[in-house]
Scaffold this active site. Structure first.
Site, PDB file in Angstrom:
ATOM      1  N   ARG A  35      36.766  72.976   4.438  1.00 24.17           N
ATOM      2  CA  ARG A  35      37.882  73.313   5.326  1.00 24.17           C
ATOM      3  C   ARG A  35      39.157  72.755   4.706  1.00 24.17           C
ATOM      4  O   ARG A  35      39.291  71.554   4.506  1.00 24.17           O
ATOM      5  CB  ARG A  35      37.655  72.692   6.719  1.00 24.17           C
ATOM      6  CG  ARG A  35      38.794  72.906   7.706  1.00 24.17           C
ATOM      7  CD  ARG A  35      38.483  72.141   8.997  1.00 24.17           C
ATOM      8  NE  ARG A  35      39.462  72.412  10.034  1.00 24.17           N
ATOM      9  CZ  ARG A  35      40.620  71.758  10.186  1.00 24.17           C
ATOM     10  NH1 ARG A  35      40.953  70.797   9.329  1.00 24.17           N
ATOM     11  NH2 ARG A  35      41.452  72.057  11.164  1.00 24.17           N
ATOM     12  N   SER A 104      33.044  77.109  16.935  1.00 26.98           N
ATOM     13  CA  SER A 104      33.715  76.074  17.722  1.00 26.98           C
ATOM     14  C   SER A 104      33.788  76.533  19.169  1.00 26.98           C
ATOM     15  O   SER A 104      34.294  77.624  19.456  1.00 26.98           O
ATOM     16  CB  SER A 104      35.136  75.842  17.192  1.00 26.98           C
ATOM     17  OG  SER A 104      35.109  75.252  15.912  1.00 26.98           O
ATOM     18  N   LYS A 134      42.769  66.503  13.621  1.00 24.62           N
ATOM     19  CA  LYS A 134      43.088  67.628  14.498  1.00 24.62           C
ATOM     20  C   LYS A 134      43.801  67.141  15.752  1.00 24.62           C
ATOM     21  O   LYS A 134      43.513  66.055  16.258  1.00 24.62           O
ATOM     22  CB  LYS A 134      41.814  68.373  14.902  1.00 24.62           C
ATOM     23  CG  LYS A 134      41.085  69.033  13.744  1.00 24.62           C
ATOM     24  CD  LYS A 134      39.899  69.819  14.265  1.00 24.62           C
ATOM     25  CE  LYS A 134      39.162  70.530  13.157  1.00 24.62           C
ATOM     26  NZ  LYS A 134      38.042  71.359  13.659  1.00 24.62           N
TER      27      LYS A 134
END
Length: 201
Positions: A35, A104, A134
């Site tokens: 990611r 998710s 995040k």
């Protein structure tokens, strides 16, 4: 699927990324997600290729965050999609039945039920705790883990500010995997940090 689910940070230094990832995989990480949200297409491909070679060496599956085209181009093991990415059904249709597809689901059980119905290999809940990486509302209840284990048939991943200590109660409730970024990649000793997570299982 069980154990430490390692997720890469937004590092442009490919050598450093591969080196720290290797330490964590050797320490027992069970799954890797590549990611990197802020990177050029060329560097994303370079890093994905390097990580796939590493994962093949270590016998650990590699999933790609969001980018179905990249997964197909390098023949990675699967894709992880978020709420604003392509749907699980669309990705499953593109990749076929053999690839890993993660979804998710934040704190939404019905989203997880739908993801399972449309072909998700696992569902991920969170955040449970504040994250260094995040930004989100920390509103996910620990109860969603036990409910998912009782009502769903796919593995449950927990994410969001995870440390070996604070993820322990989630594992006790049935979490199959704990996803971690900064707790491993920013640790003074990435191998020891990964071992501590792996020991939970």
């Amino acid at each position: 699927m069980r154990g430490l689910y390692l997720v890469t940070p937004n590092w442009d230094d490919t050598d450093k990324l591969v080196d720290v990832t290797r330490q964590a995989l050797q320490a027992g990480a069970a799954l890797l997600q590549y990611r990197h949200k802020d990177v050029s297409t060329a560097l994303r491909r370079e890093q994905a290729d390097a990580l796939l070679r590493l994962c093949r060496e270590q016998g650990v599956p590699l999933v790609i965050n969001d980018h179905v085209d990249l997964c197909m181009a390098i023949d990675a093991d699967g894709v992880h999609v978020g709420g604003t990415d392509a749907s699980v059904a669309t990705v499953r249709a593109a990749l076929g039945g053999s690839k890993i597809i993660g979804a998710s689901c934040y704190g939404d059980f019905e989203l997880a039920r739908s993801a399972q119905t449309h072909g998700a290999s696992y569902v991920a809940f969170g955040g449970f705790y504040p994250s260094l990486v995040k930004k989100y509302a920390v509103t996910t209840s620990e109860d969603i883990v036990a409910r998912s284990k009782a009502e769903l048939q796919v593995p449950v991943v927990v994410i969001g500010g995870m440390t070996a200590a604070n993820s322990r109660p989630l594992v006790a409730r049935g979490a199959d995997m704990v996803a971690a970024i900064s707790s491993v990649y920013l640790a003074e000793d990435a191998q020891a940090a990964a071992q501590e997570f792996a020991a939970l299982f």
